[in-house]
Write a protein that holds these residues in place. Structure first.
Motif, PDB file in Angstrom:
ATOM      1  N   GLU A  71      33.030  38.823  34.440  1.00  0.00           N
ATOM      2  CA  GLU A  71      33.202  40.097  35.145  1.00  0.00           C
ATOM      3  C   GLU A  71      32.631  41.276  34.356  1.00  0.00           C
ATOM      4  O   GLU A  71      32.338  42.319  34.932  1.00  0.00           O
ATOM      5  N   LEU A  72      32.467  41.123  33.058  1.00  0.00           N
ATOM      6  CA  LEU A  72      31.960  42.218  32.228  1.00  0.00           C
ATOM      7  C   LEU A  72      30.490  42.535  32.516  1.00  0.00           C
ATOM      8  O   LEU A  72      29.966  43.549  32.047  1.00  0.00           O
ATOM      9  N   PHE A  73      29.871  41.693  33.319  1.00  0.00           N
ATOM     10  CA  PHE A  73      28.505  41.970  33.774  1.00  0.00           C
ATOM     11  C   PHE A  73      28.465  43.268  34.591  1.00  0.00           C
ATOM     12  O   PHE A  73      27.485  44.005  34.548  1.00  0.00           O
ATOM     13  N   PHE A  74      29.538  43.574  35.323  1.00  0.00           N
ATOM     14  CA  PHE A  74      29.562  44.785  36.145  1.00  0.00           C
ATOM     15  C   PHE A  74      29.585  46.065  35.306  1.00  0.00           C
ATOM     16  O   PHE A  74      28.752  46.955  35.526  1.00  0.00           O
ATOM     17  N   ARG A 119      33.020  39.894  51.016  1.00  0.00           N
ATOM     18  CA  ARG A 119      34.067  40.870  50.679  1.00  0.00           C
ATOM     19  C   ARG A 119      33.903  41.362  49.237  1.00  0.00           C
ATOM     20  O   ARG A 119      34.002  42.558  48.966  1.00  0.00           O
ATOM     21  N   VAL A 120      33.667  40.456  48.315  1.00  0.00           N
ATOM     22  CA  VAL A 120      33.463  40.839  46.910  1.00  0.00           C
ATOM     23  C   VAL A 120      32.218  41.718  46.793  1.00  0.00           C
ATOM     24  O   VAL A 120      32.228  42.737  46.095  1.00  0.00           O
ATOM     25  N   LEU A 121      31.144  41.346  47.478  1.00  0.00           N
ATOM     26  CA  LEU A 121      29.924  42.156  47.445  1.00  0.00           C
ATOM     27  C   LEU A 121      30.172  43.555  47.989  1.00  0.00           C
ATOM     28  O   LEU A 121      29.654  44.536  47.437  1.00  0.00           O
ATOM     29  N   ALA A 122      30.950  43.653  49.049  1.00  0.00           N
ATOM     30  CA  ALA A 122      31.253  44.961  49.629  1.00  0.00           C
ATOM     31  C   ALA A 122      32.026  45.828  48.639  1.00  0.00           C
ATOM     32  O   ALA A 122      31.701  47.013  48.455  1.00  0.00           O
ATOM     33  N   VAL A 123      33.034  45.253  48.002  1.00  0.00           N
ATOM     34  CA  VAL A 123      33.813  46.012  47.016  1.00  0.00           C
ATOM     35  C   VAL A 123      32.930  46.438  45.853  1.00  0.00           C
ATOM     36  O   VAL A 123      32.977  47.589  45.405  1.00  0.00           O
ATOM     37  N   SER A 163      37.436  49.297  37.861  1.00  0.00           N
ATOM     38  CA  SER A 163      37.262  48.873  39.257  1.00  0.00           C
ATOM     39  C   SER A 163      37.315  47.356  39.426  1.00  0.00           C
ATOM     40  O   SER A 163      37.465  46.868  40.552  1.00  0.00           O
ATOM     41  N   LEU A 164      37.216  46.623  38.338  1.00  0.00           N
ATOM     42  CA  LEU A 164      37.334  45.167  38.435  1.00  0.00           C
ATOM     43  C   LEU A 164      38.709  44.753  38.949  1.00  0.00           C
ATOM     44  O   LEU A 164      38.885  43.643  39.434  1.00  0.00           O
ATOM     45  N   ARG A 165      39.674  45.632  38.863  1.00  0.00           N
ATOM     46  CA  ARG A 165      41.029  45.341  39.337  1.00  0.00           C
ATOM     47  C   ARG A 165      41.220  45.678  40.813  1.00  0.00           C
ATOM     48  O   ARG A 165      42.306  45.492  41.343  1.00  0.00           O
ATOM     49  N   LEU A 166      40.178  46.215  41.466  1.00  0.00           N
ATOM     50  CA  LEU A 166      40.288  46.485  42.896  1.00  0.00           C
ATOM     51  C   LEU A 166      40.456  45.180  43.665  1.00  0.00           C
ATOM     52  O   LEU A 166      39.846  44.167  43.295  1.00  0.00           O
ATOM     53  N   PRO A 167      41.244  45.199  44.729  1.00  0.00           N
ATOM     54  CA  PRO A 167      41.394  43.960  45.512  1.00  0.00           C
ATOM     55  C   PRO A 167      40.073  43.595  46.193  1.00  0.00           C
ATOM     56  O   PRO A 167      39.405  44.452  46.746  1.00  0.00           O
ATOM     57  N   SER A 168      39.720  42.317  46.080  1.00  0.00           N
ATOM     58  CA  SER A 168      38.492  41.868  46.744  1.00  0.00           C
ATOM     59  C   SER A 168      38.644  40.484  47.304  1.00  0.00           C
ATOM     60  O   SER A 168      39.507  39.748  47.076  1.00  0.00           O
TER      61      SER A 168
END
Length: 168
Positions: A71-74, A119-123, A163-168
């Motif tokens: 996830e650290l790629f983001f 959904r993940v892409l949208a978030v 933002s990695l903690r946003l629901p997706s």
């Protein structure tokens, strides 16, 4: 003609990105360096600061390497998107967003290839767009300084991490 220093920093950065992160990390870094190399040298008053401000993004790569947290790629990407925006921020918010948007677009294409769900892409797209817009506005609405630029880039990548903690 590119400066030798920029080419050395770029080559070393890309080698580290490829060895420690792999092709996705290298692609987004290469795009950020392309923006720096093509646009940054033509900006009035642009010095070497943008080159050195790209180096802290390697902290996300080191954290990924140490933890294996993909996830650290983001946040790495958003730091580089902010850096691309910084490179052209002297031209205004729209060009800054467009430059950073190139890095974000590459990230999203990579995520499609990695088979992220819609959904993940949208978030990710919404978070990236909001962070990039805020970053670009912050960069164009203040006086340039190494400390200020670095702080804005750090805040952009920290916002991406949160933002990695946003629901997706």
């Amino acid at each position: 003609m590119f400066s030798l220093g920029l080419l050395v920093v770029e080559a070393a950065f890309l080698v580290v990105a490829h060895v420690a992160g792999g092709p996705p990390w290298t692609v987004v870094a290469a795009i950020a360096f392309a923006v720096l190399g093509m646009a940054g040298r033509r900006l009035p008053g642009a010095g070497q600061e943008p080159v050195w401000l790209i180096l802290p993004s390697l902290g996300w790569l080191a954290a990924f390497w140490a933890t294996g947290n993909r996830e650290l790629f983001f946040p790495f990407t958003m730091y580089l998107a902010g850096h691309a925006a910084l490179t052209v921020s002297g031209r205004g918010a729209i060009p800054a967003c467009a430059a950073g948007g190139l890095v974000v677009a590459a990230f999203l294409v990579i995520r499609v290839v990695q088979e992220a769900t819609p959904r993940v892409l949208a978030v990710e797209a919404i978070a990236a767009g909001a962070i990039l817009a805020a970053t670009s506005l912050g960069l164009v609405r203040r006086e340039r300084s190494l400390l200020g630029d670095g702080l804005i880039l750090a805040l952009a990548s920290a916002a991406a991490f949160v933002s990695l903690r946003l629901p997706s």
